[in-house]
Design an enzyme around this catalytic site. Structure first.
Site, mmCIF file in Angstrom:
data_model
loop_
_atom_site.group_PDB
_atom_site.id
_atom_site.type_symbol
_atom_site.label_atom_id
_atom_site.label_comp_id
_atom_site.label_asym_id
_atom_site.label_seq_id
_atom_site.Cartn_x
_atom_site.Cartn_y
_atom_site.Cartn_z
ATOM 1 N N ARG A 167 22.656 33.126 -49.419
ATOM 2 C CA ARG A 167 23.450 34.374 -49.255
ATOM 3 C C ARG A 167 23.780 34.441 -47.706
ATOM 4 O O ARG A 167 22.777 34.788 -47.092
ATOM 5 C CB ARG A 167 23.244 35.545 -49.925
ATOM 6 C CG ARG A 167 24.589 36.923 -49.663
ATOM 7 C CD ARG A 167 24.041 37.881 -50.704
ATOM 8 N NE ARG A 167 24.936 39.105 -50.753
ATOM 9 C CZ ARG A 167 24.927 39.861 -49.704
ATOM 10 N NH1 ARG A 167 23.984 39.733 -48.615
ATOM 11 N NH2 ARG A 167 25.663 40.797 -49.584
ATOM 12 N N LYS A 184 18.831 39.217 -41.301
ATOM 13 C CA LYS A 184 18.153 40.380 -41.679
ATOM 14 C C LYS A 184 16.854 40.786 -40.616
ATOM 15 O O LYS A 184 16.714 40.193 -39.529
ATOM 16 C CB LYS A 184 17.203 39.915 -42.814
ATOM 17 C CG LYS A 184 18.139 39.850 -44.191
ATOM 18 C CD LYS A 184 18.000 41.101 -45.181
ATOM 19 C CE LYS A 184 19.201 41.042 -46.089
ATOM 20 N NZ LYS A 184 18.970 40.373 -47.484
HETATM 21 N N1 HH2 Z 1 21.191 41.503 -49.011
HETATM 22 C C1 HH2 Z 1 22.083 42.376 -48.850
HETATM 23 C C2 HH2 Z 1 22.930 42.805 -49.861
HETATM 24 N N2 HH2 Z 1 23.180 42.168 -51.160
HETATM 25 N N3 HH2 Z 1 22.144 40.646 -52.695
HETATM 26 C C3 HH2 Z 1 21.331 39.967 -52.740
HETATM 27 N N4 HH2 Z 1 21.066 39.309 -53.828
HETATM 28 N N5 HH2 Z 1 20.235 39.395 -51.910
HETATM 29 C C4 HH2 Z 1 20.393 40.057 -50.639
HETATM 30 O O1 HH2 Z 1 19.446 39.394 -49.966
HETATM 31 C C5 HH2 Z 1 21.056 40.835 -50.498
HETATM 32 C C6 HH2 Z 1 22.241 41.283 -51.218
HETATM 33 C C7 HH2 Z 1 22.248 42.958 -47.395
HETATM 34 O O2 HH2 Z 1 22.975 42.309 -46.739
HETATM 35 P P1 HH2 Z 1 24.633 42.698 -46.138
HETATM 36 O O3 HH2 Z 1 25.296 42.587 -47.405
HETATM 37 O O4 HH2 Z 1 24.934 41.984 -44.991
HETATM 38 O O5 HH2 Z 1 24.509 44.310 -45.776
HETATM 39 P P2 HH2 Z 1 24.700 45.574 -46.428
HETATM 40 O O6 HH2 Z 1 24.116 45.727 -47.653
HETATM 41 O O7 HH2 Z 1 24.518 46.720 -45.235
HETATM 42 O O8 HH2 Z 1 26.260 45.442 -46.726
#
Ligand code: HH2
Length: 283
Positions: A256, A222
């Protein structure tokens, strides 16, 4: 904690690792790499072999300013991955990362076991769907939407306000019929949070645990890590592992992450310290 997710009973303090499987062309850290369904399935199986306790399949990027994806497109991205993964890994718990009830319904029909909602089950129909399918759900904290959240990171007491807003969201979901014991809470690291506020939340997990729900935290790669260290998104594994350690010591049950193997090692050591007789003082 005792919670059944699909074929698996999650019992005890964990930490349990949720491996991230993005099927989006534009995710902030791995956009486009797994847009093809077969590549996404292989990535999920790799994460399982590295020790993922469950995987989270998502079809819409939540990076700041990301454009919304229509439900039909999100379903086209997510459902083939869930279907193929269900066939290849029958006992692997699969979570679907979506805020749209239509997408959650299609993914659950295809074999997903739980819902991870960055909008905290607030979309009309979402909490009712989760209730009617008797599946667990993650309620994440955010203010606004990914399009405008960056302007809404204003708090006098970030930990207290996030705790109060999560508690209200959980109560809303319970009123819609989701049993309390199927609700996991997540402070939403980086979602309407500055770097300093994300750090305050990682330091304040004990206050969130006092709400009485299992906690999930998503620190992986992040932007707070970039802000503090200057590391580019693909170079944030060391910072991620430090944050994983903090999550474990703060009592988070689920973490996660993108890189499950390294996180597994960090989490194992952090859990040993947490559980040592003279371990960290309990809040
Ligand atoms: N962070 C992301 C997406 N979903 N869900 C939960 N519960 N908690 C989180 O911190 C969280 C989440 C963002 O990360 P990522 O999936 O890597 O990126 P993107 O949303 O751009 O696909």
């Amino acid at each position: 904690m005792r919670m059944r997710i699909g074929a698996r009973l999650f019992d005890g303090p964990g930490p349990f690792l949720m491996g991230i499987v993005n099927t989006t062309p534009d995710s902030f850290s791995d956009g486009g790499r797994y847009a093809d369904a077969d590549a996404a399935v292989e990535q999920a199986l790799l994460l399982q072999s590295e020790g993922a306790d469950l995987v989270d399949v998502g079809g819409e990027s939540t990076r700041p300013g990301a454009p919304p994806v229509p439900a039909g497109e999100e379903i086209r991205r997510v459902v083939p991955v869930v279907e193929r993964l269900r066939a290849r890994a029958p006992s692997l718990p699969i979570s679907v990362d979506t805020s749209k009830p239509e997408v959650a319904r299609a993914a659950l029909d295809a074999g997903a076991d739980s819902v991870n909602d960055v909008l905290g089950l607030a979309t009309p129909g979402m909490a009712e769907l989760v209730a009617s399918r008797s599946v667990p759900a993650v309620i994440m904290h955010m203010r606004g939407t990914p399009a405008d959240m960056a302007t809404r990171a204003i708090y006098a007491d970030v930990v207290g306000e996030v705790a109060a807003e999560l508690s209200a969201a959980a109560a809303r979901a319970e009123r819609a019929g989701v049993p309390r014991e199927r609700i996991v809470l997540d402070p939403g690291i980086g979602f309407a949070k500055t770097a300093e506020q994300s750090i305050a939340l990682l330091a304040g997990l004990a206050r969130l645990r006092a709400l009485g729900h299992p906690l999930l935290v998503g620190p992986s790669r992040k932007s707070f890590i970039g802000t503090l260290t200057g590391a580019a998104v693909q170079d944030r594994l060391p910072g991620t592992l430090a944050a994983v350690t903090a999550c474990v010591l703060g009592g988070a049950e689920f973490i996660r992450v993108h890189e499950v193997g390294p996180a597994r090692q960090a989490a194992r050591i952090a859990a040993a310290i947490r559980d040592a007789v003279d371990g960290p003082a309990k809040a």
